[in-house]
Design a protein around this motif. Structure first.
Motif, short mmCIF file in Angstrom:
data_model
loop_
_atom_site.label_atom_id
_atom_site.label_comp_id
_atom_site.label_asym_id
_atom_site.label_seq_id
_atom_site.Cartn_x
_atom_site.Cartn_y
_atom_site.Cartn_z
N ILE A 103 0.88 -1.17 0.00
CA ILE A 103 0.00 0.00 0.00
C ILE A 103 0.91 1.22 0.00
N THR A 104 0.74 2.11 -0.96
CA THR A 104 1.56 3.32 -1.05
C THR A 104 0.69 4.55 -0.87
N ILE A 105 1.11 5.41 0.04
CA ILE A 105 0.39 6.66 0.32
C ILE A 105 1.35 7.80 0.03
N GLU A 106 0.90 8.76 -0.76
CA GLU A 106 1.70 9.94 -1.06
C GLU A 106 1.20 11.08 -0.18
N ALA A 107 2.12 11.77 0.47
CA ALA A 107 1.78 12.86 1.38
C ALA A 107 2.65 14.07 1.05
N PRO A 108 2.26 15.26 1.52
CA PRO A 108 3.09 16.44 1.30
C PRO A 108 4.49 16.23 1.89
N ALA A 109 5.46 16.96 1.36
CA ALA A 109 6.85 16.84 1.81
C ALA A 109 6.96 17.13 3.31
N ARG A 110 7.60 16.22 4.02
CA ARG A 110 7.83 16.36 5.46
C ARG A 110 9.22 15.83 5.75
N PHE A 111 9.83 16.34 6.82
CA PHE A 111 11.12 15.83 7.25
C PHE A 111 11.02 15.39 8.69
N MET A 112 11.60 14.25 8.98
CA MET A 112 11.62 13.72 10.34
C MET A 112 13.03 13.22 10.59
N PHE A 113 13.68 13.69 11.63
CA PHE A 113 15.07 13.32 11.90
C PHE A 113 15.18 11.89 12.41
N HIS A 114 14.26 11.49 13.25
CA HIS A 114 14.30 10.15 13.85
C HIS A 114 13.34 9.22 13.13
N ALA A 115 13.50 7.95 13.36
CA ALA A 115 12.64 6.93 12.74
C ALA A 115 11.20 7.07 13.22
N VAL A 116 10.31 6.57 12.42
CA VAL A 116 8.88 6.59 12.74
C VAL A 116 8.51 5.29 13.43
N ASN A 117 7.67 5.38 14.43
CA ASN A 117 7.12 4.19 15.06
C ASN A 117 5.79 3.88 14.38
N ALA A 118 5.50 2.62 14.18
CA ALA A 118 4.23 2.21 13.59
C ALA A 118 3.70 1.00 14.34
N PHE A 119 2.38 0.94 14.45
CA PHE A 119 1.75 -0.22 15.06
C PHE A 119 0.37 -0.41 14.45
#
Length: 75
Positions: free
Chosen positions: A49-65
């Motif tokens: 599943i691919t979701i396109e979102a506006p440009a964002r920057f995150m320095f650390h990894a994302v948590n997902a659950f």
């Protein structure tokens, strides 16, 4: 049940880094004209599943659950 990738529009200038022409920070290029992509791949196989979102920057990894109802949450 999922493997999730958060791909932000930051490009690595590997050549400049390897040649010593850029500092660690300057070795990255922010490309706000590109989208952020979130790709969720089922661990058991199947189509991602691919979701396109506006440009964002995150320095650390994302948590997902995954919630009990199957919703995937990134925080």
């Amino acid at each position: 049940n999922w493997v999730v990738w958060y791909m932000q529009p930051v490009l690595l200038r590997l050549g400049r880094l390897a040649m010593g022409l850029a500092s660690f920070v300057d070795g990255f290029a922010w490309r706000p004209d590109l989208a952020t992509l979130i790709v969720a791949c089922p661990r058991g196989g199947g189509d991602p599943i691919t979701i396109e979102a506006p440009a964002r920057f995150m320095f650390h990894a994302v948590n997902a659950f995954e919630r009990a109802d199957g919703e995937i949450v990134l925080d």
